[in-house]
Scaffold this active site. Sequence first.
Site, mmCIF file in Angstrom:
data_model
loop_
_atom_site.group_PDB
_atom_site.id
_atom_site.type_symbol
_atom_site.label_atom_id
_atom_site.label_comp_id
_atom_site.label_asym_id
_atom_site.label_seq_id
_atom_site.Cartn_x
_atom_site.Cartn_y
_atom_site.Cartn_z
ATOM 1 N N SER A 120 -5.797 2.253 5.719
ATOM 2 C CA SER A 120 -6.749 3.341 5.501
ATOM 3 C C SER A 120 -8.141 2.942 5.952
ATOM 4 O O SER A 120 -8.507 1.756 5.891
ATOM 5 C CB SER A 120 -6.784 3.687 4.001
ATOM 6 O OG SER A 120 -7.878 4.527 3.698
ATOM 7 N N TYR A 179 -8.537 1.422 -4.601
ATOM 8 C CA TYR A 179 -7.608 1.886 -3.579
ATOM 9 C C TYR A 179 -7.857 1.168 -2.255
ATOM 10 O O TYR A 179 -6.940 0.614 -1.638
ATOM 11 C CB TYR A 179 -7.725 3.401 -3.390
ATOM 12 C CG TYR A 179 -7.030 3.890 -2.143
ATOM 13 C CD1 TYR A 179 -5.643 3.846 -2.045
ATOM 14 C CD2 TYR A 179 -7.748 4.370 -1.048
ATOM 15 C CE1 TYR A 179 -4.989 4.265 -0.888
ATOM 16 C CE2 TYR A 179 -7.113 4.797 0.098
ATOM 17 C CZ TYR A 179 -5.730 4.745 0.174
ATOM 18 O OH TYR A 179 -5.094 5.151 1.322
ATOM 19 N N LYS A 203 -5.506 -1.644 -0.012
ATOM 20 C CA LYS A 203 -5.125 -1.496 1.387
ATOM 21 C C LYS A 203 -5.563 -2.710 2.209
ATOM 22 O O LYS A 203 -4.836 -3.180 3.090
ATOM 23 C CB LYS A 203 -5.712 -0.210 1.964
ATOM 24 C CG LYS A 203 -5.009 1.047 1.485
ATOM 25 C CD LYS A 203 -3.550 1.055 1.878
ATOM 26 C CE LYS A 203 -2.845 2.340 1.544
ATOM 27 N NZ LYS A 203 -1.417 2.326 1.927
#
Length: 323
Positions: free
Chosen positions: A117, A141, A145
């Site tokens: 991402s 988050y 990643k």
Amino acid sequence: MTWLITGGAGYIGAHVARAMTGAGESVVALDDLSAAVPARLPAEVPLVRGSTLDGALLKRVLTEYGVTGVVHLAARKQVAESVAQPTRYYRENVGGLATLLDAVAEAGVGRLLFSSSAAVYGNPDVDLITEDTPCAPVNPYGETKLAGEWLVRAAGRAHGISTVCLRYFNVAGAAAPELADTGVFNIVPMVLDRLTRDEAPRIFGDDYPTPDGTCVRDYIHVADLAEAHLAAARRLADGDAAGDLTLNIGRGEGVSVRELITVIGEVTGDRRAPVVEGRRPGDAPRAVASAERAAEALGWRARRGVREMAESAWQGWRLHHGG
């Protein structure tokens, strides 16, 4: 080649499955169905229900289906949820990947494509984000990643696995109405949800240092994203292209939130003015990809524009939600 797609019945996963099977690739999907619509999958794709945390299941699937490559999409992906539940995000996103990589190594699978991402970059103050822009994620988050990329590369070196990490920017649209995003977490469905409920779209901050004061983002049609996965998978399947790659997947064009809402209003016929609220913490003024490396490495470029994203998302929204 037989490809296992984890998260294969999700919004992005189903698009990848359709693109790959449409190009003649053999695919099997694994999904825990927590955010999936099984009917999205092509009829010829077997669906195994389960989690990437289940190592025994992964080993069985890899062996039973003769898997030779993995496209790993399964992950939790909501920023606010990751802030509230960081241990869950690390357990599922990083722990699930570690379990998968162990199974892949044990089964002798030599190719893995990882769904990363643009969140790995955080909020860099640059005009175009390249793959060499320093990574500084600002939420759990994005951290998971980035940790996932580190883990993928390390496992690749240790076990001779060829790897590709694709850093997605803002995904929108649908290749067909039945494949549309059914959640209300990303900006396009959020706007459509507001309009369907007879409410004005919201803009969080209009005093950023951008041409119209609203945040500028790089939006990528999910069908283009799926085609990028197909191109990356085929590069992995080429024995002469072994190693590891990390690539941005975007259009390289910035669109402001206000511009996007205007396009959605034109598509839906509901042109009501958005309401402006306060800034959200952590929103960068601008986040636009340089997509040149993907073009060079994969021979891939995004072909669809923002209007196509809005039109296809609206068709899918009406199918799933009415309106």
